[in-house]
Design a protein around this motif. Sequence first.
Motif, PDB file in Angstrom:
ATOM      1  N   ASP A 121       0.819  -1.209   0.000  1.00 12.64           N
ATOM      2  CA  ASP A 121       0.000   0.000   0.000  1.00 12.64           C
ATOM      3  C   ASP A 121       0.857   1.264   0.000  1.00 12.64           C
ATOM      4  N   GLU A 149       0.162   4.759   9.744  1.00 10.35           N
ATOM      5  CA  GLU A 149      -0.028   3.315   9.607  1.00 10.35           C
ATOM      6  C   GLU A 149       1.297   2.705   9.144  1.00 10.35           C
ATOM      7  N   HIS A 151       2.393   2.864   5.685  1.00 11.26           N
ATOM      8  CA  HIS A 151       2.377   2.433   4.285  1.00 11.26           C
ATOM      9  C   HIS A 151       3.528   3.028   3.464  1.00 11.26           C
ATOM     10  N   GLU A 186      -5.834   2.357   0.271  1.00  6.77           N
ATOM     11  CA  GLU A 186      -6.160   1.154   1.047  1.00  6.77           C
ATOM     12  C   GLU A 186      -7.007   1.513   2.264  1.00  6.77           C
ATOM     13  N   GLU A 187      -6.799   2.702   2.812  1.00  8.89           N
ATOM     14  CA  GLU A 187      -7.586   3.103   3.989  1.00  8.89           C
ATOM     15  C   GLU A 187      -9.070   3.252   3.650  1.00  8.89           C
ATOM     16  N   HIS A 211       2.883  -5.933   4.153  1.00  6.73           N
ATOM     17  CA  HIS A 211       2.255  -4.885   4.966  1.00  6.73           C
ATOM     18  C   HIS A 211       3.083  -4.673   6.215  1.00  6.73           C
TER      19      HIS A 211
HETATM   20 ZN   LIG Z   1      -2.552  -0.857   5.929  1.00  6.66          ZN
END
Ligand SMILES: [Zn+2]
Length: 551
Positions: A121, A149, A151, A186-187, A211
């Motif tokens: 991502d 996150e 990414h 992706e979120e 990930h």
């Molecule tokens: Zn993620």
Amino acid sequence: MIRSRTTRAAATALALALFGPALAAGGQQTPTPAAPVTPKLEAYKRETDAAVDRLKDFTQQMVDQVFSFAEPGFQELESAKYLTRILETHGFTIERNYAGIPTAWVATWGSGKPVIAIGSDLDCVPASSQKPGVAYHEPLVEGAPGHGEGHNSGLPLSITAAIAVKEIMARDKISGTLKIWPGIAEEMVGAKAFYVRAGLFKDVDISLYSHVGQNFGTGWGSGTGTGLQGVRYTFTGESAHSASQPWRGRSALDAVELMDIGWNFQREHLRLQQRSHYVITDGGAQPNVVPSTATVWYYLRETDYEHIKELRGIADRIAGGAAQMTGTTVTTRLTGSAWLAHMNKTVAETIYANIEAVGLPTWDEADQTLAKGLQRELKQPEIGLPTTIQPLRGDIPPDQNYGGGSDDIGDISWNVPTATLNYPANIPNLPGHHWANAVAMATPIAHKGTTAGAKVQARTILDFLLRPELIEQAWTYFRDVQTKDRKYQPLIGPDDRPAIDINAELLTRLRPAMRTFYYDPTKYKTYLDQLGVKYPTVRPAPPIPPSNGGQ
Ligand SMILES: [Zn+2]
């Protein structure tokens, strides 16, 4: 999914030429146990380990650069431009604007079978701007999105691994095609179902996803978590002066509030597996104007296709009721969708063997100090960074899955054998989608974890290039176990389009302030250097309280 026997035979012939009969003996009709890793393959793996180590400054620069762009879903313009330029420099062919998404692309290198898709991502999280290396809340730009996150590390990992492997493929004329793709939005689980629909995976043999995590890990089967539909409900009423002629108005905001009340009463009667939540993205302009439009954005999560559709039906019914009560009308817009992932046993086991071979990075005292400082700040146990690898996760029966997050890798996993490599680039015990999850993501913790992850990914790509019986095994599991009784049906309808306009306004407003923080690797070795952050910066540990000393 039709599998080509002739191309598989060609791959086996190549393996036979390279590795002798022991490896190429993998059955063509029924899968046979995987042949052991030959000394030659093992030598290749050591070679990619060394290449990834040599590339570590290049990897660090990519991790830091994408961190500094901090672009939310569908707005990954700078990140996409930067990464595709790197891939082009390394000989990849880029297909831009993939699936009608301006920030999406597919980068292809090599030729022939097998075709290996490598994805991760790219988007960040709203309102999680944070100075890296600092173990308390200190935004770079107040209110701006940030990599809360992590990414920013996934594509640098994928690109590093692919470059290390392709050097060997080119030199030793190894057949195979590498396809790198970005997880856009992706979120919002906003892109991957559209990638599937556009045919990205139709001739792919194996899909390797990575990930960010707090440790190395992978697993197979149905995991915990949910799939979802993201839906925006927009109500339209009639504006009026809220004080002088309120009887002429029909409030769209009333409808939103009544829908939310209806939903919150409904929760009692939903399965325990569901998770649902909403934000009001348009609640009107100011109190003296009856809102003629209002929008509420729901994530409707359940564990399988049928239950997601059922949940959506309930939400549509409640929205209709709210519209009736208020004399408004309602329209819906799908913003994203995801199946609950089912990961491939062979792919996960192959990844796991390589995780064991590579092992965790060596954390130094500064890394552990940052991790413990942040855990202390968040009132979590001060466990620091992991020093042992998690076991391989197996299948979790549906009746033991009590929900959790979603990832649209699920859609890909139901179309081609897929597994996720989690790699140790972040700090344990963080809340997720939070400024704290950005703290480590442009520091040596993320750099070391991404480099270690790239080694595992490179080794795994080599396994699937050179052990064709593994691909057969993976497809046997996919066909005979995973999709025996359940076939993929997209949660997007034929008229649904990627929600590419979402976040555009936010970023237009904030981009000028964010731009001043873009990383310049021509002037600074690391992003921490550019920001002048002393690594690590933590609050001092609280003093030990003096004892009462008795009477
Ligand atoms: Zn993620």
